[in-house]
Design a protein around this motif. Structure first.
Motif, short mmCIF file in Angstrom:
data_model
loop_
_atom_site.label_atom_id
_atom_site.label_comp_id
_atom_site.label_asym_id
_atom_site.label_seq_id
_atom_site.Cartn_x
_atom_site.Cartn_y
_atom_site.Cartn_z
N ARG A 163 0.59 -0.48 0.06
CA ARG A 163 0.23 0.09 0.00
C ARG A 163 0.59 1.30 -0.44
O ARG A 163 0.42 2.31 -0.63
CB ARG A 163 -0.82 0.03 1.71
CG ARG A 163 -2.13 1.45 1.34
CD ARG A 163 -2.84 0.74 2.24
NE ARG A 163 -2.21 1.20 3.62
CZ ARG A 163 -2.62 -0.33 4.55
NH1 ARG A 163 -2.70 -0.72 4.17
NH2 ARG A 163 -2.28 -0.13 5.55
N VAL A 164 1.94 1.18 0.69
CA VAL A 164 3.18 2.25 0.71
C VAL A 164 4.03 2.50 -0.66
O VAL A 164 3.81 3.75 -1.13
CB VAL A 164 3.78 2.46 1.87
CG1 VAL A 164 4.87 3.25 1.87
CG2 VAL A 164 3.15 2.51 3.69
N ARG A 165 3.44 1.55 -0.89
CA ARG A 165 4.46 1.58 -2.75
C ARG A 165 3.57 2.21 -3.51
O ARG A 165 3.87 3.00 -4.28
CB ARG A 165 5.07 0.05 -2.88
CG ARG A 165 5.59 0.15 -4.82
CD ARG A 165 5.78 -1.57 -4.51
NE ARG A 165 6.90 -1.62 -4.35
CZ ARG A 165 8.76 -0.87 -4.19
NH1 ARG A 165 8.38 -0.42 -5.30
NH2 ARG A 165 9.50 -1.45 -2.85
N SER A 166 1.83 1.67 -3.06
CA SER A 166 1.10 2.27 -3.67
C SER A 166 1.24 3.62 -3.94
O SER A 166 1.39 4.62 -5.26
CB SER A 166 0.14 1.62 -4.00
OG SER A 166 -1.44 2.04 -5.05
N HIS A 167 1.42 4.00 -2.71
CA HIS A 167 1.08 5.86 -2.34
C HIS A 167 2.62 6.62 -3.27
O HIS A 167 2.67 7.30 -3.78
CB HIS A 167 1.11 6.11 -0.64
CG HIS A 167 0.02 5.04 -0.43
ND1 HIS A 167 -1.42 5.59 -0.67
CD2 HIS A 167 -0.33 4.79 0.72
CE1 HIS A 167 -1.98 4.96 0.02
NE2 HIS A 167 -1.55 4.53 0.81
N VAL A 168 3.41 5.91 -2.85
CA VAL A 168 4.50 6.33 -3.29
C VAL A 168 4.75 6.53 -5.23
O VAL A 168 5.14 7.76 -5.87
CB VAL A 168 6.22 5.84 -3.09
CG1 VAL A 168 7.70 6.41 -3.51
CG2 VAL A 168 6.46 5.53 -1.47
N ASP A 169 4.06 5.80 -5.71
CA ASP A 169 4.22 4.97 -6.88
C ASP A 169 3.26 6.66 -7.32
O ASP A 169 3.75 7.44 -8.63
CB ASP A 169 3.36 4.27 -8.35
CG ASP A 169 4.57 2.88 -7.19
OD1 ASP A 169 5.78 3.47 -7.02
OD2 ASP A 169 4.33 2.06 -7.38
N GLU A 170 2.24 6.85 -7.07
CA GLU A 170 1.16 7.85 -6.95
C GLU A 170 1.73 9.12 -6.49
O GLU A 170 1.93 10.08 -7.85
CB GLU A 170 0.19 8.32 -6.17
CG GLU A 170 -0.58 8.95 -6.54
CD GLU A 170 -2.29 8.43 -6.04
OE1 GLU A 170 -2.91 9.03 -6.04
OE2 GLU A 170 -2.05 7.12 -5.54
N LEU A 171 2.91 9.27 -6.06
CA LEU A 171 3.21 10.51 -5.47
C LEU A 171 4.04 10.78 -6.80
O LEU A 171 3.81 12.39 -7.79
CB LEU A 171 4.26 10.77 -4.66
CG LEU A 171 3.22 10.60 -3.39
CD1 LEU A 171 3.84 11.43 -1.65
CD2 LEU A 171 3.07 12.00 -3.13
N PHE A 172 4.97 9.99 -7.65
CA PHE A 172 5.82 9.69 -8.16
C PHE A 172 5.36 10.01 -9.56
O PHE A 172 5.42 11.03 -10.31
CB PHE A 172 7.05 8.35 -7.80
CG PHE A 172 8.07 8.46 -9.73
CD1 PHE A 172 9.38 9.44 -9.52
CD2 PHE A 172 7.35 8.23 -11.10
CE1 PHE A 172 10.21 9.06 -9.96
CE2 PHE A 172 8.36 8.67 -11.93
CZ PHE A 172 9.75 9.00 -11.33
N ARG A 173 3.92 10.15 -10.00
CA ARG A 173 3.34 10.02 -11.38
C ARG A 173 3.35 11.96 -11.63
O ARG A 173 2.99 11.98 -12.10
CB ARG A 173 2.07 9.30 -11.48
CG ARG A 173 2.45 7.69 -11.80
CD ARG A 173 1.36 6.69 -11.86
NE ARG A 173 1.80 5.44 -12.24
CZ ARG A 173 2.00 4.56 -11.32
NH1 ARG A 173 0.98 5.32 -9.83
NH2 ARG A 173 1.95 2.96 -11.65
N HIS A 174 2.49 12.20 -9.99
CA HIS A 174 2.06 13.25 -9.58
C HIS A 174 3.17 13.93 -10.14
O HIS A 174 3.15 15.28 -10.67
CB HIS A 174 1.36 13.41 -8.11
CG HIS A 174 1.29 14.94 -8.37
ND1 HIS A 174 0.19 15.53 -8.45
CD2 HIS A 174 1.65 15.94 -7.40
CE1 HIS A 174 -0.56 16.96 -8.49
NE2 HIS A 174 1.06 17.36 -7.79
#
Length: 209
Positions: A163-174
């Motif tokens: 779940r944390v990795r998903s948050h980090v990936d979302e931040l990177f995409r943003h």
């Protein structure tokens, strides 16, 4: 004259300060009590128990001091301090005289921090000494100290890390889309974690082995 701190029944930090100041004068206090209140004999075992309580409460006092900083970032330190608290509970439960008290404290702690908020886990990921390997190790140790079973789905470490990795990936995409990163040549970071060992990152937490 020595003015000791007052104990406040709803603040563990006040109890720690009172014990810390009193233990330094234990011989003087023992003699005073023996002279004026003979029925209240302060034996060495009493002071030893006070010392054990003080060592456990010191963890809470240190955590409070850490989070009292105003001009320094502390979000990434939250997980370190929660691990220290869990370790203090684990140690306290091994002391027969303190078992019932520590059990009540741990139950109250679990009502608030059984599940660590994702925002603190993400903050820990961006701390260079942790990353994903360190996060997984810290969470495993945290629930081991709290004696949370592996069958508890709310505390599944693998799912939490994903779940944390998903948050980090979302931040990177943003930031890849709206920030200063290259629009086409910067791929997402690979899913594999760093090659460093799991337990090599934590230096602040004295309960991590």
């Amino acid at each position: 004259p020595k003015a000791f701190s007052r104990n406040v029944g709803t603040r563990w930090n006040s109890t720690y300060r009172l014990l810390y100041e009193s233990i330094a004068y234990k011989d003087l206090l023992s003699n005073f009590v023996a002279s004026h209140f003979p029925q209240l004999l302060l034996q060495p075992m009493v002071w030893y128990t006070c010392m054990q309580i003080m060592q456990i409460l010191k963890v809470f006092n240190d955590a409070t001091f850490t989070f009292s900083h105003v001009y320094a970032p502390t979000s990434h330190q939250f997980c370190y301090e929660t691990l220290n608290v869990a370790g203090a509970f684990c140690d306290g439960l091994q002391i027969p005289e303190l078992h019932d008290c520590i059990q009540v404290m741990q139950t109250k702690w679990m009502n608030y921090y059984k599940i660590i908020l994702d925002i603190f886990l993400v903050a820990l990921i961006f701390y260079p000494r942790c990353r994903f390997n360190g996060l997984e190790s810290l969470l495993e140790k945290y629930y081991e100290y709290l004696n949370v079973g592996l069958d508890d789905l709310d505390c599944n470490v693998t799912h939490m890390v994903m779940r944390v990795r998903s948050h980090v990936d979302e931040l990177f995409r943003h930031f890849h889309t709206h920030g200063n990163l290259s629009s086409s040549s910067s791929p997402l970071p690979p899913a594999s974690s760093s090659s460093s060992s799991k337990s090599s990152f934590i230096e602040k937490s004295h309960y991590f082995v």
